[in-house]
Design a protein around this motif. Sequence first.
Motif, PDB file in Angstrom:
ATOM      1  N   PRO A  13      -3.700  -1.501  16.315  1.00 51.77           N
ATOM      2  CA  PRO A  13      -3.580  -2.183  17.607  1.00 51.77           C
ATOM      3  C   PRO A  13      -3.485  -1.213  18.788  1.00 51.77           C
ATOM      4  CG  PRO A  13      -2.210  -3.268  15.981  1.00 51.77           C
ATOM      5  CD  PRO A  13      -2.705  -1.988  15.359  1.00 51.77           C
ATOM      6  N   SER A  14      -2.736  -0.131  18.628  1.00 54.24           N
ATOM      7  CA  SER A  14      -2.636   0.861  19.703  1.00 54.24           C
ATOM      8  C   SER A  14      -3.985   1.531  19.957  1.00 54.24           C
ATOM      9  CB  SER A  14      -1.591   1.926  19.367  1.00 54.24           C
ATOM     10  OG  SER A  14      -0.307   1.358  19.357  1.00 54.24           O
ATOM     11  N   CYS A  15      -4.711   1.805  18.893  1.00 52.10           N
ATOM     12  CA  CYS A  15      -6.047   2.399  19.048  1.00 52.10           C
ATOM     13  C   CYS A  15      -6.963   1.445  19.802  1.00 52.10           C
ATOM     14  CB  CYS A  15      -6.639   2.741  17.688  1.00 52.10           C
ATOM     15  SG  CYS A  15      -5.790   4.077  16.821  1.00 52.10           S
ATOM     16  N   ARG A  16      -6.913   0.160  19.457  1.00 49.96           N
ATOM     17  CA  ARG A  16      -7.724  -0.826  20.179  1.00 49.96           C
ATOM     18  C   ARG A  16      -7.282  -0.924  21.634  1.00 49.96           C
ATOM     19  NH1 ARG A  16      -6.825  -3.813  15.600  1.00 49.96           N
ATOM     20  NH2 ARG A  16      -5.496  -5.238  16.757  1.00 49.96           N
ATOM     21  N   ALA A  17      -5.978  -0.776  21.875  1.00 50.22           N
ATOM     22  CA  ALA A  17      -5.461  -0.837  23.241  1.00 50.22           C
ATOM     23  C   ALA A  17      -6.031   0.301  24.089  1.00 50.22           C
ATOM     24  CB  ALA A  17      -3.935  -0.787  23.235  1.00 50.22           C
ATOM     25  N   LEU A  18      -6.123   1.488  23.504  1.00 51.98           N
ATOM     26  CA  LEU A  18      -6.705   2.615  24.233  1.00 51.98           C
ATOM     27  C   LEU A  18      -8.173   2.361  24.547  1.00 51.98           C
ATOM     28  CD1 LEU A  18      -5.094   5.623  22.360  1.00 51.98           C
ATOM     29  CD2 LEU A  18      -4.468   4.671  24.579  1.00 51.98           C
ATOM     30  N   ALA A  28      -7.995   5.123  32.654  1.00 49.20           N
ATOM     31  CA  ALA A  28      -6.770   4.458  32.191  1.00 49.20           C
ATOM     32  C   ALA A  28      -6.366   4.843  30.767  1.00 49.20           C
ATOM     33  CB  ALA A  28      -6.933   2.940  32.271  1.00 49.20           C
ATOM     34  N   GLU A  29      -7.236   5.540  30.042  1.00 46.28           N
ATOM     35  CA  GLU A  29      -6.938   5.826  28.632  1.00 46.28           C
ATOM     36  C   GLU A  29      -5.692   6.702  28.479  1.00 46.28           C
ATOM     37  OE1 GLU A  29      -9.213   7.111  24.533  1.00 46.28           O
ATOM     38  OE2 GLU A  29     -10.196   7.534  26.444  1.00 46.28           O
ATOM     39  N   LYS A  30      -5.610   7.803  29.208  1.00 44.48           N
ATOM     40  CA  LYS A  30      -4.450   8.689  29.078  1.00 44.48           C
ATOM     41  C   LYS A  30      -3.158   8.030  29.562  1.00 44.48           C
ATOM     42  CE  LYS A  30      -6.853  13.086  28.936  1.00 44.48           C
ATOM     43  NZ  LYS A  30      -7.090  14.378  29.586  1.00 44.48           N
ATOM     44  N   PRO A  31      -3.170   7.358  30.716  1.00 46.79           N
ATOM     45  CA  PRO A  31      -1.949   6.653  31.122  1.00 46.79           C
ATOM     46  C   PRO A  31      -1.526   5.582  30.109  1.00 46.79           C
ATOM     47  CG  PRO A  31      -3.409   6.878  32.998  1.00 46.79           C
ATOM     48  CD  PRO A  31      -4.176   7.340  31.785  1.00 46.79           C
ATOM     49  N   ILE A  36       2.201   3.627  25.918  1.00 51.81           N
ATOM     50  CA  ILE A  36       2.469   3.200  24.535  1.00 51.81           C
ATOM     51  C   ILE A  36       3.522   4.103  23.904  1.00 51.81           C
ATOM     52  CG2 ILE A  36       1.485   2.994  22.208  1.00 51.81           C
ATOM     53  CD1 ILE A  36      -1.180   2.176  23.626  1.00 51.81           C
ATOM     54  N   GLN A  37       3.381   5.410  24.103  1.00 51.45           N
ATOM     55  CA  GLN A  37       4.356   6.345  23.541  1.00 51.45           C
ATOM     56  C   GLN A  37       5.742   6.104  24.118  1.00 51.45           C
ATOM     57  OE1 GLN A  37       2.324  10.019  24.470  1.00 51.45           O
ATOM     58  NE2 GLN A  37       1.568  10.226  22.377  1.00 51.45           N
ATOM     59  N   GLN A  38       5.830   5.872  25.415  1.00 47.57           N
ATOM     60  CA  GLN A  38       7.131   5.617  26.034  1.00 47.57           C
ATOM     61  C   GLN A  38       7.730   4.308  25.533  1.00 47.57           C
ATOM     62  OE1 GLN A  38       6.211   6.000  30.227  1.00 47.57           O
ATOM     63  NE2 GLN A  38       6.752   8.174  30.212  1.00 47.57           N
ATOM     64  N   ALA A  39       6.902   3.284  25.379  1.00 44.01           N
ATOM     65  CA  ALA A  39       7.400   2.009  24.858  1.00 44.01           C
ATOM     66  C   ALA A  39       7.998   2.208  23.464  1.00 44.01           C
ATOM     67  CB  ALA A  39       6.268   0.978  24.813  1.00 44.01           C
ATOM     68  N   TYR A  40       7.336   2.991  22.648  1.00 45.27           N
ATOM     69  CA  TYR A  40       7.783   3.211  21.277  1.00 45.27           C
ATOM     70  C   TYR A  40       8.980   4.158  21.205  1.00 45.27           C
ATOM     71  CZ  TYR A  40       7.653   4.340  16.293  1.00 45.27           C
ATOM     72  OH  TYR A  40       7.985   4.523  14.984  1.00 45.27           O
ATOM     73  N   TYR A  41       8.834   5.340  21.771  1.00 40.50           N
ATOM     74  CA  TYR A  41       9.855   6.377  21.605  1.00 40.50           C
ATOM     75  C   TYR A  41      11.065   6.204  22.511  1.00 40.50           C
ATOM     76  CZ  TYR A  41       6.481   8.847  18.719  1.00 40.50           C
ATOM     77  OH  TYR A  41       5.603   9.187  17.718  1.00 40.50           O
ATOM     78  N   GLY A  58      -0.227  -3.657  31.911  1.00 40.96           N
ATOM     79  CA  GLY A  58       0.222  -4.081  33.232  1.00 40.96           C
ATOM     80  C   GLY A  58       0.975  -2.988  33.958  1.00 40.96           C
ATOM     81  N   GLU A  59       1.777  -2.234  33.207  1.00 41.29           N
ATOM     82  CA  GLU A  59       2.567  -1.152  33.805  1.00 41.29           C
ATOM     83  C   GLU A  59       1.689  -0.060  34.412  1.00 41.29           C
ATOM     84  OE1 GLU A  59       5.206   0.262  30.758  1.00 41.29           O
ATOM     85  OE2 GLU A  59       6.398  -1.585  30.786  1.00 41.29           O
ATOM     86  N   ILE A  60       0.510   0.140  33.844  1.00 39.64           N
ATOM     87  CA  ILE A  60      -0.376   1.190  34.380  1.00 39.64           C
ATOM     88  C   ILE A  60      -1.398   0.628  35.366  1.00 39.64           C
ATOM     89  CG2 ILE A  60      -0.037   2.673  32.368  1.00 39.64           C
ATOM     90  CD1 ILE A  60      -3.031   1.930  31.630  1.00 39.64           C
ATOM     91  N   GLY A  61      -1.252  -0.642  35.711  1.00 36.22           N
ATOM     92  CA  GLY A  61      -2.090  -1.220  36.756  1.00 36.22           C
ATOM     93  C   GLY A  61      -3.334  -1.951  36.287  1.00 36.22           C
ATOM     94  N   LEU A  62      -3.475  -2.148  34.982  1.00 38.27           N
ATOM     95  CA  LEU A  62      -4.631  -2.910  34.496  1.00 38.27           C
ATOM     96  C   LEU A  62      -4.343  -4.404  34.604  1.00 38.27           C
ATOM     97  CD1 LEU A  62      -5.598  -0.878  31.292  1.00 38.27           C
ATOM     98  CD2 LEU A  62      -6.721  -0.831  33.527  1.00 38.27           C
ATOM     99  N   ASP A  63      -5.378  -5.180  34.775  1.00 34.36           N
ATOM    100  CA  ASP A  63      -5.245  -6.632  34.804  1.00 34.36           C
ATOM    101  C   ASP A  63      -4.877  -7.112  33.397  1.00 34.36           C
ATOM    102  OD1 ASP A  63      -6.572  -9.421  34.287  1.00 34.36           O
ATOM    103  OD2 ASP A  63      -6.274  -9.289  36.467  1.00 34.36           O
ATOM    104  N   GLU A  64      -3.722  -7.716  33.258  1.00 34.50           N
ATOM    105  CA  GLU A  64      -3.227  -8.101  31.933  1.00 34.50           C
ATOM    106  C   GLU A  64      -4.106  -9.134  31.250  1.00 34.50           C
ATOM    107  OE1 GLU A  64       0.938  -9.059  31.855  1.00 34.50           O
ATOM    108  OE2 GLU A  64       1.494  -7.150  32.771  1.00 34.50           O
ATOM    109  N   SER A  65      -4.665 -10.074  31.987  1.00 36.71           N
ATOM    110  CA  SER A  65      -5.504 -11.089  31.340  1.00 36.71           C
ATOM    111  C   SER A  65      -6.822 -10.493  30.865  1.00 36.71           C
ATOM    112  CB  SER A  65      -5.731 -12.291  32.259  1.00 36.71           C
ATOM    113  OG  SER A  65      -6.417 -11.903  33.415  1.00 36.71           O
ATOM    114  N   GLU A  66      -7.411  -9.594  31.664  1.00 31.48           N
ATOM    115  CA  GLU A  66      -8.646  -8.924  31.225  1.00 31.48           C
ATOM    116  C   GLU A  66      -8.373  -8.042  30.011  1.00 31.48           C
ATOM    117  OE1 GLU A  66     -10.485  -6.732  34.383  1.00 31.48           O
ATOM    118  OE2 GLU A  66     -10.809  -8.510  35.611  1.00 31.48           O
TER     119      GLU A  66
END
Length: 124
Positions: A13-18, A28-31, A36-41, A58-66
Motif C-alpha cells: 500500500p505504501s508503494c502504491r501511495a508513492l 510529491a513522491e519524496k514528501p 509515510i515514514q513520519q506517520a509510522y515511526y 492531504g498533509e503534503i498538499g495533494l487532493d485527498e479525493s484524487e
Amino acid sequence: MLGGGSNDRSTYPSCRALIAARMLDRAAEKPMLLAIQQAYYLHAKNPADDEVLIECAGEIGLDESEFSALLNHSSTQQQLLMEIKLARSMGASSFPSIVLQQSEQNRLLRYDYNDPQVLLNQLS
C-alpha cells in the motif's frame, strides 16, 4: 494485497501511495515518502491503512479525493508490478537495494549500514 487492513503490515500500500502521489505531482513522491515514514515511526500509524495514506497525501498538499481514487486503481497496481519487475531484472530482490548502472549494465552493490567502506570499495 489491495486495500490494507489494520493488522496488515504489507509495504505494497505504501508503494502504491508513492506511485499515486507521483502520478498527481512528480515532485510529491519524496514528501509523500517522508510523510509515510513520519506517520509510522513518529505517530505509530499503520502505513498499510488507506486512511493513513490518504491523510499523509492531504498533509503534503495533494487532493485527498484524487489521491484516494488512484491509491487502489488498477493502473497504480500495474505500475507497481512493472516497477517490481524492473527492480528484479536489475538483480534487486530485497529492499532497499543499490544498483549501479553503467553503460547499460546493472551491478547489484553490497552495503553495510555500519560500514560505508563496503559500498565505497565497490565504486573505486
